[in-house]
Design a protein around this motif. Structure first.
Motif, PDB file in Angstrom:
ATOM      1  N   LEU A   6      -1.022   6.867   3.219  1.00  0.00           N
ATOM      2  CA  LEU A   6      -1.095   7.623   4.470  1.00  0.00           C
ATOM      3  C   LEU A   6      -2.491   8.142   4.804  1.00  0.00           C
ATOM      4  O   LEU A   6      -2.705   8.642   5.904  1.00  0.00           O
ATOM      5  CB  LEU A   6      -0.122   8.808   4.425  1.00  0.00           C
ATOM      6  N   ASN A   7      -3.433   8.032   3.871  1.00  0.00           N
ATOM      7  CA  ASN A   7      -4.762   8.577   4.127  1.00  0.00           C
ATOM      8  C   ASN A   7      -5.431   7.979   5.373  1.00  0.00           C
ATOM      9  O   ASN A   7      -5.994   8.718   6.186  1.00  0.00           O
ATOM     10  CB  ASN A   7      -5.655   8.384   2.900  1.00  0.00           C
ATOM     11  N   PRO A   8      -5.415   6.649   5.588  1.00  0.00           N
ATOM     12  CA  PRO A   8      -6.010   6.114   6.811  1.00  0.00           C
ATOM     13  C   PRO A   8      -5.331   6.625   8.086  1.00  0.00           C
ATOM     14  O   PRO A   8      -5.988   6.788   9.113  1.00  0.00           O
ATOM     15  CB  PRO A   8      -5.824   4.591   6.667  1.00  0.00           C
ATOM     16  N   VAL A   9      -4.019   6.843   8.017  1.00  0.00           N
ATOM     17  CA  VAL A   9      -3.308   7.386   9.181  1.00  0.00           C
ATOM     18  C   VAL A   9      -3.822   8.780   9.504  1.00  0.00           C
ATOM     19  O   VAL A   9      -4.103   9.107  10.675  1.00  0.00           O
ATOM     20  CB  VAL A   9      -1.789   7.411   8.915  1.00  0.00           C
ATOM     21  N   ASN A  10      -3.965   9.611   8.486  1.00  0.00           N
ATOM     22  CA  ASN A  10      -4.481  10.963   8.709  1.00  0.00           C
ATOM     23  C   ASN A  10      -5.926  10.956   9.182  1.00  0.00           C
ATOM     24  O   ASN A  10      -6.322  11.743  10.045  1.00  0.00           O
ATOM     25  CB  ASN A  10      -4.354  11.783   7.421  1.00  0.00           C
TER      26      ASN A  10
END
Length: 548
Positions: free
Chosen positions: A435-439
């Motif tokens: 989820l890091n790229p989404v955040n």
């Protein structure tokens, strides 16, 4: 034939639409070939101790996982005039326009540069207005400049391991169900062989594109070379959507694992517990989370060993390899066949990482050989789980093979529970990294708004508050989607039918045709277009069936 005078001076022409096989040796020389001199020097200094070898191996895996997640995260848009700034501090801002130079936001730009921490400092470059910058672009520019001092590269074995680790994911648990739906002779073996051969071929097409365009460092760069900024935006959108879907699958997997270990609880409670366990992982530095990617291949190997051990220690059906369950050669429900296509193809969605693997190799000329070994080993892992799982449980095969293992009392329950715990640990380890790229994307989108920037500057704590609240809301949305769609097999079918066929099938083919179309033979063009339309048909039908 007259040789141009500039050739005599040692200069070469770069012809974008010329097939790599038709280039002269000098034209095929890429930046990565130049790097081979440095790579050979690094290779000469072979690590002596066992611990250093292990450290090098783990570091290679972590570095690749880290950059894979940075590849398609945009840090600018075509309208942004962005220069990346010089800094000797890993925590300086990566943007140099007035809206990106600030350090007052603190938490947000710390997260934005988290993917670069423990790697070389950024250098000053000017990005073209018509091109989109990504976090991986900043890393690559930096690593090229400081390559000899900082940037180690992976040897052949490490590259194979990194590729297998990214390719073999949680989708392996649904493969026995895919064979149950499609059975042996119809779409089971045929679909598996087609997906394996297709993705192996398209992986090599991407390698040719990377060889011909040495300035391409990411999957998005290949799309940019073929279709411009629109291609890159499409890749970014697909990448982020796929990551959200994968995160939903991780939540469902954890919830199902908790339900298997603690049966009788309400599904809503299991989702709440999953939210409480997984959300804190979003606040860990991603450089640390990248090391946990090793758990993926560890859990896959563990599942294989447990399934075979259980099957050989039980002499009667169900759940035995000595006395297999009743299996069928032809499917009983033909309308369910499109679902099996997505379930099988879900295990082959890893092409977005191949550019990273290629650029991280000490010897990029071994890329084709590396791809063959990767798919041979991965295919053997997939086929072992799919065949043994279906033969052991036949028509009773569940959406996750681990659910079947816990329902047979004759098995070694301690061994099986250890396997389920390891599978449950997989979502915990990968949730934050996924989820890091989404955040990063929504944080950067907010920071580009002048009004929000001014609001941030009034109080420094506001950036931290938005960062924390936003991540909690994103995690809550993912868990809510997992509660609405609790079927692991349906999510994996969607991942395979939609994203795998697009990212690992259609897009490499259409990029290759666009970049090298004029120099391709008619027969090769025909084969590529046939494969493209087969992928398109399977993607559409499989995606529709995932929602039925």
């Amino acid at each position: 034939m007259n040789i141009p005078s500039n050739y005599e001076r040692g200069e070469t022409h770069f012809i974008p639409n010329l097939h790599p096989s038709q280039r002269s040796p000098s034209q095929n020389t890429s930046i990565t070939d130049v790097d081979n001199t440095t790579a050979n020097t690094l290779e000469a200094h072979t690590v002596s101790s066992f611990s250093e070898r292990i450290g090098s191996f783990v570091g290679s895996c972590s570095r690749t996982s880290l950059m894979y997640m940075a590849e398609n995260v945009n840090v600018s848009s075509p309208s942004d005039k962005i220069n990346l700034v010089d800094t000797t501090d890993d925590r300086e801002s990566i943007g140099s326009s007035s809206s990106y130079k600030r350090n007052s936001i603190g938490p947000l730009h710390d997260e934005r540069t988290a993917l670069l921490i423990d790697h070389p400092p950024l250098t000053k470059i000017s990005s073209n207005q018509s091109r989109i910058s990504t976090i991986a672009d900043t890393y690559q520019d930096s690593s090229d400049r400081h390559h000899q001092q900082h940037h180690l590269k992976s040897n052949f074995v490490q590259s194979v391991f990194n590729s297998i680790n990214i390719l073999v994911g949680v989708g392996i648990l649904a493969l026995p169900l895919g064979f149950k739906v499609s059975c042996w002779l119809d779409l089971g073996m045929v679909t598996f062989g087609f997906c394996l051969g297709l993705t192996n071929y398209t992986a090599k097409l991407l390698g040719r594109c990377l060889q011909a365009y040495p300035d391409s460092f990411t999957y998005g760069d290949i799309a940019y070379n073929a279709f411009g900024n629109r291609g890159r935006f499409v890749v970014s959108a697909l990448f982020l959507t796929e990551l959200i879907t994968c995160s939903v699958a991780l939540v469902v997997l954890l919830s199902d694992g908790l339900d298997s270990l603690f049966p009788g609880r309400h599904s809503l409670l299991m989702n709440v517990v999953s939210f409480i366990i997984l959300t804190p992982m979003l606040f860990f530095p991603v450089r640390h989370l990248s090391y946990t990617s090793l758990i993926g291949i560890m859990s896959a190997v563990c599942i294989i060993m447990v399934i075979i051990a259980d099957g050989l220690t039980k002499s009667t059906s169900p759940g035995s390899l000595i006395e297999p369950a009743d299996t069928t050669w032809w499917p009983a429900k033909w309308m369910a066949l499109p679902k099996s296509t997505g379930l099988i193809m879900a295990g082959f969605c890893g092409h977005a990482c191949l550019a990273t693997i290629y650029r991280d190799m000490q010897h990029p000329k071994q890329y084709t050989k590396m791809v063959d070994w990767t798919y041979m080993i991965s295919g053997l892992i997939y086929l072992t789980v799919a065949v043994t799982g279906y033969r052991m449980f036949g028509p009773d095969t569940m959406q996750e093979i681990t659910q079947n293992l816990l329902l047979v009392p004759e098995y070694n329950q301690m061994l099986n529970r250890m396997a389920v715990w390891l599978i449950a640990l997989n979502p915990v380890a990968k949730y934050g990294l996924t989820l890091n790229p989404v955040n990063l994307s929504w944080e950067l989108a907010l920071e580009r708004q002048p009004s929000i920037e001014a609001w941030y500057k009034k109080q420094t704590w506001r950036g931290r508050a938005i960062n924390i609240l936003g991540k909690i809301l994103v995690s809550g949305l993912v868990v809510f989607l997992a509660y609405c769609v609790p079927e692991f097999d349906r999510i994996m079918s969607l991942l395979g039918a939609c994203f795998s066929f697009i990212i690992s099938g259609m897009f490499p083919i259409i990029c290759y045709l666009t970049l090298f179309g004029p120099s391709l033979l008619p027969g090769e063009k025909l084969v590529l277009w046939i494969l493209f339309f087969i992928c398109f048909a399977l993607a559409v039908v499989g995606t529709v069936w995932s929602f039925i």
